[in-house]
Design a protein around this motif. Structure first.
Motif, PDB file in Angstrom:
ATOM      1  N   ASN A  45       0.820  -1.210   0.000  1.00  0.00           N
ATOM      2  CA  ASN A  45       0.000   0.000   0.000  1.00  0.00           C
ATOM      3  C   ASN A  45       0.853   1.259   0.000  1.00  0.00           C
ATOM      4  N   GLN A  46       1.886   1.267   0.808  1.00  0.00           N
ATOM      5  CA  GLN A  46       2.742   2.445   0.897  1.00  0.00           C
ATOM      6  C   GLN A  46       3.530   2.654  -0.399  1.00  0.00           C
ATOM      7  N   VAL A  47       4.037   1.576  -0.979  1.00  0.00           N
ATOM      8  CA  VAL A  47       4.783   1.679  -2.237  1.00  0.00           C
ATOM      9  C   VAL A  47       3.871   2.180  -3.353  1.00  0.00           C
ATOM     10  N   THR A  48       2.655   1.666  -3.398  1.00  0.00           N
ATOM     11  CA  THR A  48       1.698   2.113  -4.420  1.00  0.00           C
ATOM     12  C   THR A  48       1.433   3.613  -4.299  1.00  0.00           C
ATOM     13  N   SER A  49       1.226   4.089  -3.100  1.00  0.00           N
ATOM     14  CA  SER A  49       0.979   5.516  -2.876  1.00  0.00           C
ATOM     15  C   SER A  49       2.179   6.350  -3.306  1.00  0.00           C
ATOM     16  N   LEU A  50       3.379   5.908  -2.973  1.00  0.00           N
ATOM     17  CA  LEU A  50       4.578   6.660  -3.335  1.00  0.00           C
ATOM     18  C   LEU A  50       4.762   6.723  -4.842  1.00  0.00           C
ATOM     19  N   VAL A  51       4.494   5.619  -5.543  1.00  0.00           N
ATOM     20  CA  VAL A  51       4.620   5.616  -7.002  1.00  0.00           C
ATOM     21  C   VAL A  51       3.576   6.536  -7.619  1.00  0.00           C
ATOM     22  N   GLU A  52       2.338   6.448  -7.153  1.00  0.00           N
ATOM     23  CA  GLU A  52       1.273   7.288  -7.709  1.00  0.00           C
ATOM     24  C   GLU A  52       1.527   8.765  -7.453  1.00  0.00           C
ATOM     25  N   ASP A  53       2.118   9.101  -6.311  1.00  0.00           N
ATOM     26  CA  ASP A  53       2.407  10.500  -5.972  1.00  0.00           C
ATOM     27  C   ASP A  53       3.699  11.003  -6.600  1.00  0.00           C
ATOM     28  N   GLY A  54       4.457  10.119  -7.256  1.00  0.00           N
ATOM     29  CA  GLY A  54       5.697  10.516  -7.893  1.00  0.00           C
ATOM     30  C   GLY A  54       6.856  10.705  -6.932  1.00  0.00           C
ATOM     31  N   GLU A 108      -0.581 -12.241  -8.071  1.00  0.00           N
ATOM     32  CA  GLU A 108      -1.517 -11.175  -8.446  1.00  0.00           C
ATOM     33  C   GLU A 108      -1.404  -9.958  -7.537  1.00  0.00           C
ATOM     34  N   LEU A 109      -0.828 -10.132  -6.359  1.00  0.00           N
ATOM     35  CA  LEU A 109      -0.655  -8.998  -5.449  1.00  0.00           C
ATOM     36  C   LEU A 109       0.269  -7.939  -6.038  1.00  0.00           C
ATOM     37  N   VAL A 110       1.275  -8.360  -6.801  1.00  0.00           N
ATOM     38  CA  VAL A 110       2.265  -7.404  -7.300  1.00  0.00           C
ATOM     39  C   VAL A 110       2.422  -7.399  -8.821  1.00  0.00           C
ATOM     40  N   CYS A 111       1.682  -8.235  -9.546  1.00  0.00           N
ATOM     41  CA  CYS A 111       1.898  -8.348 -10.993  1.00  0.00           C
ATOM     42  C   CYS A 111       1.574  -7.054 -11.738  1.00  0.00           C
ATOM     43  N   CYS A 163       4.666   1.327 -12.485  1.00  0.00           N
ATOM     44  CA  CYS A 163       5.977   1.991 -12.487  1.00  0.00           C
ATOM     45  C   CYS A 163       6.320   2.526 -13.868  1.00  0.00           C
ATOM     46  N   LYS A 164       6.043   1.733 -14.902  1.00  0.00           N
ATOM     47  CA  LYS A 164       6.313   2.191 -16.273  1.00  0.00           C
ATOM     48  C   LYS A 164       5.452   3.399 -16.624  1.00  0.00           C
ATOM     49  N   ALA A 165       4.195   3.373 -16.221  1.00  0.00           N
ATOM     50  CA  ALA A 165       3.286   4.486 -16.511  1.00  0.00           C
ATOM     51  C   ALA A 165       3.730   5.767 -15.826  1.00  0.00           C
ATOM     52  N   LYS A 166       4.330   5.643 -14.646  1.00  0.00           N
ATOM     53  CA  LYS A 166       4.763   6.818 -13.880  1.00  0.00           C
ATOM     54  C   LYS A 166       6.253   7.118 -14.062  1.00  0.00           C
ATOM     55  N   ASP A 167       6.921   6.404 -14.976  1.00  0.00           N
ATOM     56  CA  ASP A 167       8.359   6.578 -15.248  1.00  0.00           C
ATOM     57  C   ASP A 167       9.218   6.397 -14.008  1.00  0.00           C
ATOM     58  N   VAL A 168       8.903   5.365 -13.230  1.00  0.00           N
ATOM     59  CA  VAL A 168       9.685   5.021 -12.041  1.00  0.00           C
ATOM     60  C   VAL A 168      10.444   3.738 -12.355  1.00  0.00           C
ATOM     61  N   PRO A 169      11.766   3.734 -12.228  1.00  0.00           N
ATOM     62  CA  PRO A 169      12.498   2.491 -12.476  1.00  0.00           C
ATOM     63  C   PRO A 169      12.164   1.440 -11.421  1.00  0.00           C
ATOM     64  N   PHE A 170      12.200   0.170 -11.834  1.00  0.00           N
ATOM     65  CA  PHE A 170      11.925  -0.913 -10.903  1.00  0.00           C
ATOM     66  C   PHE A 170      12.843  -2.086 -11.214  1.00  0.00           C
ATOM     67  N   CYS A 171      13.031  -2.942 -10.235  1.00  0.00           N
ATOM     68  CA  CYS A 171      13.782  -4.172 -10.437  1.00  0.00           C
ATOM     69  C   CYS A 171      13.101  -5.276  -9.639  1.00  0.00           C
ATOM     70  N   SER A 223       9.288  -9.139   2.978  1.00  0.00           N
ATOM     71  CA  SER A 223       8.608  -7.967   2.442  1.00  0.00           C
ATOM     72  C   SER A 223       8.337  -8.203   0.963  1.00  0.00           C
ATOM     73  N   THR A 224       7.179  -7.783   0.481  1.00  0.00           N
ATOM     74  CA  THR A 224       6.822  -8.008  -0.922  1.00  0.00           C
ATOM     75  C   THR A 224       7.479  -7.000  -1.851  1.00  0.00           C
ATOM     76  N   CYS A 225       7.607  -5.758  -1.382  1.00  0.00           N
ATOM     77  CA  CYS A 225       8.195  -4.719  -2.228  1.00  0.00           C
ATOM     78  C   CYS A 225       8.658  -3.565  -1.343  1.00  0.00           C
ATOM     79  N   LEU A 226       9.504  -2.737  -1.935  1.00  0.00           N
ATOM     80  CA  LEU A 226       9.950  -1.530  -1.236  1.00  0.00           C
ATOM     81  C   LEU A 226      10.190  -0.438  -2.248  1.00  0.00           C
ATOM     82  N   ALA A 227      10.178   0.793  -1.773  1.00  0.00           N
ATOM     83  CA  ALA A 227      10.428   1.946  -2.626  1.00  0.00           C
ATOM     84  C   ALA A 227      11.517   2.804  -1.999  1.00  0.00           C
ATOM     85  N   VAL A 228      12.465   3.201  -2.813  1.00  0.00           N
ATOM     86  CA  VAL A 228      13.502   4.130  -2.382  1.00  0.00           C
ATOM     87  C   VAL A 228      13.004   5.523  -2.712  1.00  0.00           C
TER      88      VAL A 228
END
Length: 75
Positions: A5-14, A29-32, A38-46, A63-68
């Protein structure tokens, strides 16, 4: 920052500069949809091998995902 949830918010807010996603999330399906966001918001991901690797990085067991969000210039 970590957690879906937090990563999604950070990506959407740029505010995310890099998103790291675990490959062994079940159900996937949780993260697919996260790479597409990320591509739509031009955020690199790995994608890394396991949730345990991400968990060690953030101080949890898994942890499923993280955002720097920021990087110190000294690093």
């Amino acid at each position: 920052k970590f957690g879906l949830n937090q990563v999604t918010s950070l990506v959407e807010d740029g505010k995310a500069q890099l998103v790291v996603i675990a490959a062994d999330v079940d159900p996937i399906e949780l993260v697919c949809w996260l790479p597409a966001l990320c591509k739509a918001k031009d955020v690199p991901f790995c994608i890394v091998k396991s949730q345990a690797v991400l968990g060690k990085f953030v101080g949890l067991k898994r942890s499923t995902c993280l955002a720097v969000t920021s990087v110190d210039n000294k690093d």
